[in-house]
Write a protein that holds these residues in place. Structure first.
Motif, short mmCIF file in Angstrom:
data_model
loop_
_atom_site.label_atom_id
_atom_site.label_comp_id
_atom_site.label_asym_id
_atom_site.label_seq_id
_atom_site.Cartn_x
_atom_site.Cartn_y
_atom_site.Cartn_z
N MET A 12 0.85 -1.20 0.00
CA MET A 12 0.00 0.00 0.00
C MET A 12 0.89 1.25 0.00
N SER A 13 0.51 2.25 -0.77
CA SER A 13 1.32 3.47 -0.86
C SER A 13 1.28 4.23 0.45
N ARG A 14 2.41 4.87 0.75
CA ARG A 14 2.48 5.71 1.93
C ARG A 14 2.08 7.12 1.56
N ARG A 15 1.67 7.88 2.54
CA ARG A 15 1.30 9.27 2.30
C ARG A 15 2.54 10.10 2.03
N ALA A 16 2.54 10.84 0.94
CA ALA A 16 3.69 11.67 0.60
C ALA A 16 3.83 12.80 1.59
N GLY A 17 5.06 13.03 2.01
CA GLY A 17 5.32 14.08 2.98
C GLY A 17 5.43 15.44 2.32
N SER A 18 5.39 16.44 3.13
CA SER A 18 5.54 17.81 2.64
C SER A 18 7.00 18.20 2.74
N THR A 19 7.31 19.40 2.28
CA THR A 19 8.67 19.90 2.39
C THR A 19 8.78 20.93 3.50
N GLY A 20 7.90 20.82 4.49
CA GLY A 20 7.98 21.74 5.62
C GLY A 20 8.86 21.18 6.70
N SER A 21 8.39 21.22 7.95
CA SER A 21 9.17 20.77 9.09
C SER A 21 9.46 19.28 8.98
N ASN A 22 10.64 18.88 9.47
CA ASN A 22 11.05 17.48 9.48
C ASN A 22 10.99 16.87 8.08
N SER A 23 11.33 17.64 7.07
CA SER A 23 11.21 17.18 5.69
C SER A 23 12.53 16.63 5.18
N THR A 24 12.39 15.73 4.21
CA THR A 24 13.55 15.17 3.52
C THR A 24 13.41 15.46 2.05
N LEU A 25 14.44 16.06 1.49
CA LEU A 25 14.48 16.44 0.08
C LEU A 25 15.60 15.65 -0.58
N PRO A 40 11.20 4.25 6.83
CA PRO A 40 9.97 3.55 6.44
C PRO A 40 8.72 4.32 6.87
N GLY A 41 7.79 4.44 5.95
CA GLY A 41 6.54 5.14 6.26
C GLY A 41 6.57 6.63 6.05
N ALA A 42 7.76 7.17 5.79
CA ALA A 42 7.88 8.63 5.60
C ALA A 42 7.92 8.95 4.12
N GLY A 43 7.12 9.90 3.69
CA GLY A 43 7.15 10.32 2.30
C GLY A 43 8.24 11.35 2.07
N LEU A 44 9.03 11.15 1.03
CA LEU A 44 10.09 12.10 0.67
C LEU A 44 9.60 12.99 -0.48
N THR A 45 10.31 14.08 -0.69
CA THR A 45 10.13 14.85 -1.91
C THR A 45 11.36 14.61 -2.77
N LEU A 46 11.15 13.95 -3.90
CA LEU A 46 12.22 13.62 -4.83
C LEU A 46 12.27 14.66 -5.94
N VAL A 47 13.41 15.31 -6.09
CA VAL A 47 13.60 16.29 -7.15
C VAL A 47 14.46 15.66 -8.23
N VAL A 48 13.87 15.49 -9.42
CA VAL A 48 14.60 14.92 -10.55
C VAL A 48 15.19 16.06 -11.36
N LEU A 49 16.52 16.16 -11.36
CA LEU A 49 17.22 17.15 -12.18
C LEU A 49 17.45 16.50 -13.54
N SER A 50 16.48 16.60 -14.39
CA SER A 50 16.42 15.79 -15.60
C SER A 50 17.56 16.08 -16.57
N PRO A 51 18.23 15.03 -17.05
CA PRO A 51 19.25 15.20 -18.09
C PRO A 51 18.58 15.30 -19.46
N THR A 52 19.38 15.44 -20.50
CA THR A 52 18.83 15.57 -21.86
C THR A 52 18.81 14.23 -22.60
N ARG A 67 6.30 7.27 -6.86
CA ARG A 67 4.96 7.75 -6.50
C ARG A 67 4.12 6.62 -5.91
N GLU A 68 4.26 5.41 -6.47
CA GLU A 68 3.54 4.26 -5.92
C GLU A 68 3.95 3.97 -4.48
N GLU A 69 5.19 4.31 -4.13
CA GLU A 69 5.67 4.11 -2.77
C GLU A 69 5.26 5.26 -1.84
#
Length: 356
Positions: free
Chosen positions: A1-14, A35-47, A63-65
């Motif tokens: 089951m997917s976990r709830r995505a976290g925000s980028t506020g307090s106690n955030s992981t980027l 485990p159980g914590a939603g991260l914010t993943l920033v993809v610095l996309s290549p060409t 996203r499924e995770e």
């Protein structure tokens, strides 16, 4: 089951990633340490289209995770870097923990000058991680292994202050913890750095076990594209190995050129496969050959972990010194031999003499 995505506020992981392997290893780190914590993943996309395609697929899995994914066209024109960094600055300053996949990346080094995070985590980026750890331990400037030994170019000199600042931020202090999450062996560990093992537990839990075929598969390398290995000698080595082991498929590295792969297909008869995911996931999903042949690369360390408990054997062929180009770094042969020599649970093949 997917976990709830976290925000980028307090106690955030980027987390910042630029390749599919880096994104995979962020997922492995999150599975092991958050485990159980939603991260914010920033993809610095290549060409590169191949890399972008794999990153899109990995972003779907993230996203499924339950993780949030922010896709940045970080190289979409001259103004793109300024727009990307400007748009990320506020979020980055608020993040408590920053996870990064490539400490050698100039993009990442620039972002490190902005962060105030109390914890930095460097996740596995394969053989580059081995070199990063050694350079950090010795207090050296950060430079990729295949470029080491050459004279710094004009861009290197201009960027030197940023690179130096990034190295300082990646050095533990009273205000900042630094963790390295890796499956690679490390001869030197920087003082104060916490090292934890990437066992590919998420990969094994998410995929497989694979169906195993009777034949052999081969893993490609981009050593020709990076100017380390001569193209003609590499072609002959692949031909010789494929014939000796009855290989039918060649899994291309995402940075291998179309021209080289076409020649390999025509001259060796191998089926060229361009994976849509990192090879660890492809192998775990199957079907996969009972033997996987590889040259010195990250996969000789990661595939045995991803395939533990199966009957698949990983066999590695050393790079013969005669294959190296005139422009190869003086450290190339020793580094590549070290990659093979430190690999666990692999079968070491005798070097192939590529006569051209």
């Amino acid at each position: 089951m997917s976990r709830r995505a976290g925000s980028t506020g307090s106690n955030s992981t980027l987390a910042f990633v630029e390749s599919p392997v880096q994104l995979l290893n962020v997922l492995e780190w999150a599975h092991a340490h958050a485990p159980g914590a939603g991260l914010t993943l920033v993809v610095l996309s290549p060409t590169d289209p191949m890399t972008r395609g794999q990153l899109r697929r990995m972003a779907e899995l993230a996203r499924e995770e339950g993780h949030a994914v922010r896709w940045e066209e970080a190289r979409g024109g001259p103004a793109a870097p300024f727009q990307t960094i400007g748009g990320l600055a506020g979020t980055l300053r608020r993040a408590d923990r920053v996870v990064l996949g490539d400490p050698f990346s100039r993009y990442v080094q620039l972002l490190l000058t902005i962060t105030r995070a109390a914890e930095l985590v460097v996740v596995d980026d394969g053989t580059a991680t081995m070199e990063f750890v050694a350079q950090l331990a010795r207090g050296e400037r950060l430079v990729r292994w295949h470029r080491k030994g050459g004279r710094p170019g004009p861009r290197d000199l201009i960027f030197a202050p940023v690179s130096s600042s990034a190295r300082k931020r990646l050095t533990p202090s009273e205000r900042r913890r630094v963790q390295i999450f890796s499956s690679m062996p490390m001869e030197e560990t920087p003082a104060g750095v916490t090292v934890s093992a990437n066992t590919f537990a998420w990969t094994r839990a998410r995929f497989g076990p694979p169906r195993i075929t009777k034949g052999a598969d081969m893993v490609g390398t981009s050593l020709v594209e990076t100017g380390v290995v001569d193209g003609e000698r590499y072609l002959e080595a692949v031909r010789t190995l494929a014939k000796a082991h009855g290989t039918t498929r060649y899994f291309a590295h995402r940075r291998e050129s179309t021209e080289k792969l076409h020649r390999l297909a025509v001259e060796t008869g191998l089926e060229i496969v361009r994976p849509d995911l990192p090879l660890e996931l492809i192998a775990r999903r199957g079907p996969i050959g009972r033997t996987i042949l590889s040259f010195p690369s990250t996969v000789v360390h990661t595939l045995p972990l991803a395939l533990v408990g199966t009957e698949v054997r990983v066999a590695v062929c050393d790079i013969d010194p005669s294959w190296l180009t005139e422009n190869a770094s003086p450290r190339a042969q020793g580094f590549l031999s070290g990659v093979t020599g430190t690999a666990r649970d692999v079968h070491r093949l005798p070097s192939v003499i590529a006569v051209v």
